[in-house]
Each structure stands twice: as C-alpha cells, then as structure tokens.
Design a protein around this motif. Structure first.
Motif, PDB file in Angstrom:
ATOM      1  N   ASP A 189      50.696  23.854  69.574  1.00 52.04           N
ATOM      2  CA  ASP A 189      49.950  23.338  68.776  1.00 52.04           C
ATOM      3  C   ASP A 189      48.953  22.493  69.299  1.00 52.04           C
ATOM      4  N   LEU A 190      49.340  21.510  70.227  1.00 53.63           N
ATOM      5  CA  LEU A 190      48.311  20.557  70.705  1.00 53.63           C
ATOM      6  C   LEU A 190      47.246  21.281  71.347  1.00 53.63           C
ATOM      7  N   LYS A 191      47.551  22.377  72.183  1.00 47.63           N
ATOM      8  CA  LYS A 191      46.359  23.007  72.844  1.00 47.63           C
ATOM      9  C   LYS A 191      45.416  23.793  71.995  1.00 47.63           C
ATOM     10  N   SER A 192      46.119  24.411  70.947  1.00 42.21           N
ATOM     11  CA  SER A 192      45.320  25.143  70.063  1.00 42.21           C
ATOM     12  C   SER A 192      44.482  24.434  69.170  1.00 42.21           C
ATOM     13  N   ASP A 193      45.046  23.158  68.447  1.00 49.46           N
ATOM     14  CA  ASP A 193      44.424  22.396  67.492  1.00 49.46           C
ATOM     15  C   ASP A 193      43.459  21.322  68.101  1.00 49.46           C
ATOM     16  N   SER A 194      43.779  21.035  69.305  1.00 47.22           N
ATOM     17  CA  SER A 194      42.929  19.671  69.924  1.00 47.22           C
ATOM     18  C   SER A 194      42.315  20.138  71.182  1.00 47.22           C
ATOM     19  N   ILE A 195      42.992  20.689  72.258  1.00 49.76           N
ATOM     20  CA  ILE A 195      42.508  20.723  73.747  1.00 49.76           C
ATOM     21  C   ILE A 195      41.400  21.734  73.649  1.00 49.76           C
ATOM     22  N   LEU A 196      41.746  23.185  73.017  1.00 48.57           N
ATOM     23  CA  LEU A 196      40.861  24.375  72.969  1.00 48.57           C
ATOM     24  C   LEU A 196      39.414  23.873  72.068  1.00 48.57           C
ATOM     25  N   PRO A 197      39.768  23.215  71.067  1.00 56.46           N
ATOM     26  CA  PRO A 197      38.189  22.930  70.058  1.00 56.46           C
ATOM     27  C   PRO A 197      37.474  21.951  70.927  1.00 56.46           C
ATOM     28  N   TRP A 198      37.969  21.020  71.661  1.00 53.52           N
ATOM     29  CA  TRP A 198      37.417  20.082  72.500  1.00 53.52           C
ATOM     30  C   TRP A 198      36.885  20.781  73.564  1.00 53.52           C
ATOM     31  N   ILE A 199      37.350  21.649  74.359  1.00 45.43           N
ATOM     32  CA  ILE A 199      36.463  22.439  75.367  1.00 45.43           C
ATOM     33  C   ILE A 199      35.138  23.237  74.644  1.00 45.43           C
ATOM     34  N   ARG A 200      35.399  23.744  73.388  1.00 40.33           N
ATOM     35  CA  ARG A 200      34.264  24.552  72.807  1.00 40.33           C
ATOM     36  C   ARG A 200      33.425  23.522  72.599  1.00 40.33           C
TER      37      ARG A 200
END
Length: 423
Positions: free
Chosen positions: A386-397
């Motif tokens: 959840d942390l990765k999909s909701d925070s880290i990946l959107p940040w990378i985008r």
C-alpha cells in the motif's frame, strides 16, 4: 514507522474467488469425516495454497489442513487472539511479525527441509535471532518483453543502459512509422525497478524506520529524465505518444511493432493470453548480472502458539519436497489454474525452477536465471504494498513530469503514513 533517508555513502491484489474458497472448504469439511481430529488451520492470501492443501489432504490419512483467506496475513497474525497453525503470505519477515513464529531449525537439522535445495540468500531472509524461523515459498522477477523477430538482443539479460540503447535505435528501423522504443513514464512499477538497479535499497530498520539511499534515488530520477529528453525527443513528444497510442495493453503495442519493449514481472507476463505471447520473447532486467527480486516474497511459518505444530510441520515437509512441487505444477496445468509457477512465482527450490518449471512453461527454456543472478530484497514492513502504490509510485511519476513536483519522497511517505490507522 518512521521515515528517514540513508546517507549517500505488478501492488498486487490477491485473486481468491469466493466460489473457489467455498468449494475447497466444503471438500475439506467432507474429507474431515474420515479423521478423528480437528484440521490444522492455514491462513494465506494466495489462492493456489487452497488447492495445494487439498492435494496434501488426499495424499495421506494422518493430517488435515483447512485453508482460510486473510487479506494481510502478517497483520492477521499480529492481531490474532488464537493464531492459526500455519501462515503463508508476503511480508511475514516484517520486524513486528517474524518474532511471532517458532524456530524451524529442527526441521533443517533432521533434513525434513533440505537447506541446500533453497536459494541461499533467500533462505537467509527468514532467519530471526540466528534461527530459521520462516521458509521462503516463492518470488517474482522483472523482465522486458519484445518481438522474438527482433534479432538485436543476444544477451541473457538486459541492463538499463542496454534497454536505453536499443530503445534509442528502434525508430531508425521504422522510418515511415511513429514508433518509440520505451519510455520510463509508461509504467511506474518499471520506474521503481530502475531505481532498484541504481541500488536505492529500501529497507526497514529494527526501530521501524524506512530508509533508502538518497543519492541513488536522485541519480535514478535524473537518468530517467535524461532518457525522456535525449532518447524520446523531449517531454512534448513523449506525452504526445502516450496520449495517442498507450491506450492499448503494452504487449499488443509490442506485437504491432508500435513500441519495442514492455515491462512485466514473470507472473504478470504469463497472464498475457498465450496467443499474444507466441511472437514474444523476453529478457530479465539486471544490473551487473544482478536481477532485483520483487519485494513481496512469499514465506511460510508456524506461529509460536500454534496448537497443531505436528500437522503444520508435516505439511511444510510435504510441500518443500521437489517431487511434490512437480506434482503441484502438473495438477495446476491439468486444472488450467490461472497462476504461474509455485504460489504465483518462481519456487524457492532452485531445482524445481531449473528442471520442472520449463516442462510446464516452455517459454522458460534457456531463461532460468542462475542463483548467483538473483538479488533478494531486505525485509520491508507488511504495509509496503500500500505504501508503495499509494505514495512511492505516485511520487516517482510526479518526478517524471517536465516540471517535477517539489515535494521530497520523505514528505510524501510521511504524509501517507499520517493518514493511516494504527496497525
């Protein structure tokens, strides 16, 4: 969980259909009539495990396993008043969860589990206080797929630089069409994998702090931005291509010759319809002969307070026999179950991957990575998906826009964490 940065020096939702659960549980309930004891309870988030338990139950008449679905097994174990007898799922080696499991050293000492059959680095991830507490079950690896007729790739794997070089030369092979080899903006999971290749090394400390290599993060983001600017003709051209063509599944665009590469993990690659894979080939994504494993490694463990440890150990001993995993692969193929490999990934048993998997997945012939190529990720918290999909990946985008967002990754994670209920 706190958030800090280290010094510079496919989120997956489980597929567990209700009718399948009901069918298996009814089968187990009916079978229990021949037993005088209550079945051992197994919690899992993996649909395949229910079928595996059914096969175990019919293979002998001493023990019985009943399977119950838990969306987040690690959290369920931590919150359980009465724990199950076996748990199989991801992130069980979370720092708060692994202490709840009993040592399985005796099974290794008595060779019920043969240590030399496992990937060494993978087995180590289940060690707690110098004792083998969890046993790895399966894992997944990232790949790039392309048309098999593209004869420019001769290597066993593809580095990030090789992907970029092939993508750069791809439009020259099709001067009369609008094509693009690859863009880091097409798939956030792929962009995360590229950061892994830069050794960003996300990990959780024993104090519960998430740390990473900030310098590697900055280098990886800069490399992908440079790719868009120098290889793909700049931001306007990259965005125009996405808006015009990227509404179709990437594998269809590869098959049509519109793009050169599409990113997958091995389990999602085999979810592509077989007719659409006929013209495709693939290579592992690597850096210096190291292929980064996806973080959701599946483990098996027996809680300390399990009431039926004998049955639990009997199931684990049975499950980790190579010949039984071959049987599971054969049964899955016969029943046309919709998953790849063992529990949705490569088996933790090296010999099963090298000998058995190619028999049922012929596209793997010549593609099984040597054990020395596989780089296993350190322990991460059970909220990682959840942390990765909701925070880290959107940040990378947000960093792969022409004007990157000013927010730092640390701030993005902290903001997300503050919005979560206590677990």
């Amino acid at each position: 969980m706190g958030v800090t940065k280290a010094s510079s020096s496919d989120s997956r939702t489980p597929f567990f259909p209700g009718f399948f659960i009901l069918a298996v549980l009814l089968n187990l309930l009916g079978s229990c009539q021949g037993f005088n004891k209550e079945p051992a309870l197994l919690w899992t988030d993996r649909a395949e495990i229910a079928a595996y338990a059914e096969i175990f139950n019919t293979s002998q008449n001493e023990h019985m396993i009943s399977v119950v679905y838990r969306e987040t097994p690690a959290l369920a174990v931590r919150q359980a008043e009465i724990p199950p007898d076996i748990v199989i799922g991801s992130y069980l080696n979370d720092r708060r969860t692994i202490p709840l499991f009993q040592s399985l050293d005796s099974m290794i000492k008595d060779e019920q589990l043969k240590q030399n059959e496992f990937y060494p680095g993978l087995l180590q991830l289940g060690v707690f206080e110098e004792k083998q507490t969890l046993i790895p079950v399966s894992f997944s690896l990232p790949l790039m797929t392309f048309l098999a007729s593209y004869e420019e790739i001769e290597s066993f794997d593809l580095s990030l630089q090789q992907i970029r070089e092939h993508a750069d030369g791809f439009p020259d092979l099709h001067p009369s069409r609008t094509v693009l080899g690859y863009s880091p903006r097409w798939n956030q999971e792929a962009a995360f994998t590229y950061l892994q290749l830069f050794n960003i090394n996300f990990r959780e400390t024993m104090e519960g702090t998430l740390i990473w290599n900030q310098e590697a993060l900055e280098q990886g983001i800069a490399y992908m931005r440079e790719w868009i600017e120098e290889v793909n003709g700049g931001w306007d051209a990259d965005i125009e291509f996405i808006e015009k063509y990227m509404y179709e599944p990437p594998y269809k665009l590869v098959n049509s010759g519109r793009i050169l590469f599409a990113f997958f993990h091995i389990d999602t690659y085999f979810s592509i319809p077989s007719a659409d894979r006929e013209r495709l080939d693939f290579r592992w994504i690597s850096h210096e002969n190291q292929i980064p494993i996806r973080e959701d490694i599946v483990f098996a463990g027996i809680p300390r307070a399990a009431r039926k440890s004998k049955a639990a150990k009997a199931f684990l001993e049975w499950f980790f026999q190579p010949e039984n995993q071959a049987l599971l692969l054969e049964t899955s193929q016969y029943k046309r179950m919709r998953h790849f490999g063992i529990a949705g990934g490569f088996s933790s048993l090296q010999g099963v991957n090298e000998i058995e998997l190619p028999r049922y997945f012929p596209e793997l012939v010549g593609h099984i990575p040597p054990a020395s190529f596989v780089e296993f990720s350190p322990a991460l918290p059970d909220i990682w998906n959840d942390l990765k999909s909701d925070s880290i990946l959107p940040w990378i985008r947000s960093q792969l826009n022409e004007v990157p967002a000013p927010q730092e990754l640390r701030q993005s994670i902290e903001r997300w964490m503050n919005q979560q209920p206590q677990r």
